[in-house]
Write a protein that holds these residues in place. Structure first.
Motif, mmCIF file in Angstrom:
data_model
loop_
_atom_site.group_PDB
_atom_site.id
_atom_site.type_symbol
_atom_site.label_atom_id
_atom_site.label_comp_id
_atom_site.label_asym_id
_atom_site.label_seq_id
_atom_site.Cartn_x
_atom_site.Cartn_y
_atom_site.Cartn_z
ATOM 1 N N GLY A 147 -97.779 -17.170 36.032
ATOM 2 C CA GLY A 147 -98.281 -18.498 36.330
ATOM 3 C C GLY A 147 -98.383 -18.825 37.804
ATOM 4 N N GLU A 148 -97.558 -18.203 38.628
ATOM 5 C CA GLU A 148 -97.493 -18.610 40.024
ATOM 6 C C GLU A 148 -98.400 -17.801 40.942
ATOM 7 O OE1 GLU A 148 -94.043 -20.133 43.043
ATOM 8 O OE2 GLU A 148 -93.631 -18.332 41.883
ATOM 9 N N ARG A 201 -105.266 -24.995 37.703
ATOM 10 C CA ARG A 201 -105.384 -23.996 38.778
ATOM 11 C C ARG A 201 -106.337 -22.887 38.381
ATOM 12 N NH1 ARG A 201 -100.607 -20.995 39.868
ATOM 13 N NH2 ARG A 201 -101.762 -20.211 41.673
ATOM 14 N N THR A 231 -101.247 -25.137 35.295
ATOM 15 C CA THR A 231 -101.727 -23.756 35.425
ATOM 16 C C THR A 231 -103.157 -23.646 34.927
ATOM 17 O OG1 THR A 231 -99.483 -22.887 35.183
ATOM 18 C CG2 THR A 231 -101.291 -21.353 34.804
ATOM 19 N N TRP A 290 -109.091 -15.068 31.941
ATOM 20 C CA TRP A 290 -108.826 -16.498 32.039
ATOM 21 C C TRP A 290 -109.831 -17.292 31.220
ATOM 22 C CZ3 TRP A 290 -105.362 -19.700 31.908
ATOM 23 C CH2 TRP A 290 -104.246 -19.697 32.742
ATOM 24 N N LEU A 344 -96.218 -17.798 31.541
ATOM 25 C CA LEU A 344 -96.193 -18.620 32.749
ATOM 26 C C LEU A 344 -95.132 -18.135 33.725
ATOM 27 C CD1 LEU A 344 -96.521 -22.193 31.202
ATOM 28 C CD2 LEU A 344 -98.264 -20.987 32.536
ATOM 29 N N TRP A 352 -105.074 -12.591 35.970
ATOM 30 C CA TRP A 352 -105.960 -13.678 36.340
ATOM 31 C C TRP A 352 -107.419 -13.215 36.424
ATOM 32 C CZ3 TRP A 352 -104.943 -18.798 38.694
ATOM 33 C CH2 TRP A 352 -103.665 -19.265 38.385
ATOM 34 N N LEU A 363 -94.189 -24.859 38.896
ATOM 35 C CA LEU A 363 -95.525 -24.953 38.318
ATOM 36 C C LEU A 363 -95.828 -26.373 37.862
ATOM 37 C CD1 LEU A 363 -95.638 -21.683 36.183
ATOM 38 C CD2 LEU A 363 -96.819 -22.107 38.329
#
Length: 545
Positions: A113-114, A157, A154, A125, A109, A120, A19
């Motif tokens: 996180g990925e 993103r 993150t 968010w 995370l 999400w 990340l």
């Protein structure tokens, strides 16, 4: 192993290295927004003790498994949104709070996180970005460069993600939250400047589609209205931190939202209970109002918001004078048209039963549905039928589509008369409620009329009931003639109640308090029958001194 050591161990995973390398380094914060709203110190102290509480739900943080938590329960939503950082900050110093905040963020995370998953969701968010950016000192205190880069990358993103999916959030407060979070990130993350105009445009669209021109949300939820004011206040702080002018359109939206919120706030500083919500926390509401940065007087004569306010010398009366909210803009809606709440100073005298609000799920499902009915509100019910149908799936069906309102004031009183059509289709009768509040604040007069309207004609008389649910701790005893009651409370002088055109009874009732818990109380119930010709029932609340 101590909780602090356990969190540090869980944070050190290879994923953070991956990340940390994403994005276009070097990524940094341009500034840190200051949250001017004071959190709940007691809740923060519980966090420091390793326990997270949301209504009737609680969790041991040492056992928190982000992958198993999900995103559907109120507790999960609260945790994922990271608004609890505000409470943590109210309870401790940055040095002490950072260990807990960073440990939980690192674990988040490591789990979410990925990959893009339900955590999400745009609204989650949006909220997470607002609070991560406002409490960055609590999240970025450690010297672990991989963790710091992972968190910042993150967020970057997430901002790119929101720029693509912001309009996929549910209309109303969720969509506003998504775009507000993106806008804050564009102001405060070094990588976001190029997306600022797009973010501001998205937020402007979200507000226009969810907020009436009088400032009230189309969901007609006071609890959501408070959150709207809070979200815009956090965004205002982000603009100030970045040394950008707060757009006038957002300033106007925030001030109008606050005016609408003031309009449904009772004398004790809590909310009146509408659309499945409850009175909320007096301290939380006061903190939002004082810290949001907006200033406004109570909205007395609304348009789309629909909650009219009459007030005089410490007496406040709020009436729901609009149809229930549309299904697309309200998670829950209630058949509450023409219901009232009444307070004398800090004492609530007449209330609605309320609901779980943000803590949905804290009440049994059957009870939660019952609290949305017309009978759970301080208004007239005809033939034990809701003024707007509540369908088996929980959505609202046919009923009130139009509410006509006339309002006037003179040297003696403020007056309002509202009429709804919710009973016209089924019974051929419209319900009209006329109210007057004396300018000395000592007398509320009411007249409920059932007026023949439409082609439907009753073949036989049908029963009606007019309910006045009393506030928690308010006692009522009947007068000798059975046409009145003496109302006593710990927080106000005695009031007397009188009625004509119906038989008065005193029955048990319940209200939901600001913590989502049921409390026993009483209700005044006026009963009788009405024919196809209609009828009228008069009543009066009068302060004894």
């Amino acid at each position: 192993m101590s909780e602090g050591h356990a969190l540090q161990r869980l944070a050190r995973v290879p994923l953070l290295q991956r990340l940390a390398t994403r994005g276009k380094p070097p990524l940094r914060l341009v500034a840190v927004a200051r949250d001017h709203v004071t959190g709940n110190k007691a809740a923060g102290e519980q966090l420091l003790g390793g326990r997270f509480v949301a209504g009737a739900e609680a969790m041991d943080l040492a056992e928190l498994d982000w992958s198993a938590l999900g995103t559907s329960s109120p507790l999960a939503v609260e945790l994922h949104g990271f608004s609890w950082l505000r409470d943590l900050a109210a309870a401790t110093t940055r040095e002490k709070g950072a260990a807990l905040a960073e440990g939980l963020a690192a674990r988040w995370l490591a789990t979410h996180g990925e990959k893009i998953d339900p955590a999400w969701a745009p609204a989650l968010w949006g909220e997470r970005l607002l609070f991560w950016l406002a409490y960055a000192p609590y999240l970025l205190s450690r010297r672990d460069a991989a963790y710091r880069k992972a968190l910042l990358n993150t967020m970057a993103r997430a901002a790119r993600h929101l720029a693509s999916v912001g309009d996929e959030a549910s209309p109303g407060l969720p969509r506003i939250t998504a775009w507000a979070g993106l806008t804050a990130s564009c102001l405060l993350l070094s990588s976001g400047t190029a997306r600022l105009a797009r973010a501001e445009g998205g937020l402007a669209r979200a507000l226009a589609s969810a907020q009436h021109d009088d400032g009230g949300l189309m969901s007609r939820s006071p609890a959501e209205q408070a959150m709207l004011v809070d979200r815009l206040g956090l965004l205002r702080s982000a603009y100030a931190a970045a040394r950008h002018d707060f757009p006038q359109g957002f300033e106007d939206a925030g001030a109008a939202a606050l005016a609408a919120l003031h309009g449904v706030t009772m004398g004790d500083g809590t909310l009146s209970s509408w659309q499945g919500g409850n009175e909320g926390s007096r301290a939380e509401l006061a903190a939002i109002v004082e810290g949001c940065g907006f200033r406004a007087r109570p909205l007395r004569v609304p348009r789309g918001w629909g909650y009219h306010r009459l007030s005089a010398l410490g007496t406040a009366l709020v009436i729901d004078a609009a149809p229930p909210p549309g299904a697309k803009l309200a998670r829950v809606g209630s058949a509450s048209t023409l219901a009232i709440e009444l307070s004398d100073g800090q004492q609530k005298l007449v209330v609605n039963c309320g609901g779980a609000g943000r803590l949905a799920g804290s009440l049994p499902e059957g009870l939660a549905e019952a609290l949305r009915t017309t009978a759970a509100h301080s208004t007239l019910t005809l033939a034990d039928t809701n003024s707007t149908a509540i369908l088996p799936d929980g959505s609202l069906g046919k009923g009130v589509t139009d509410v006509a309102v006339e309002r006037s004031e003179d040297n003696d009183a403020s007056r309002l008369e509202a009429t709804h059509d919710g009973y016209v289709r089924g019974f051929g009768l419209a319900h009209s409620r006329a109210l007057s509040l004396g300018n000395d604040g000592k007398e509320v007069r009411g007249l409920d009329r059932l007026i023949a309207r439409g082609r439907k004609k009753l073949r036989e008389d049908v029963p009606f009931a007019i309910r006045f649910h009393l506030g928690a701790g308010v006692e009522a005893s009947p007068t000798a003639d059975g046409l009145g009651a003496l109302i006593r409370s710990p927080g106000a002088p005695p009031w007397t109640f009188r009625c004509r055109g119906a038989q008065l009874g005193i029955e048990e009732s319940v209200v939901v308090d600001g913590a989502g818990q049921l409390r026993s109380t009483l209700q005044l119930v006026l009963v009788g029958e009405v024919s196809s010709l209609g009828g009228e029932i008069g009543w009066q609340f009068r302060r004894s001194s």
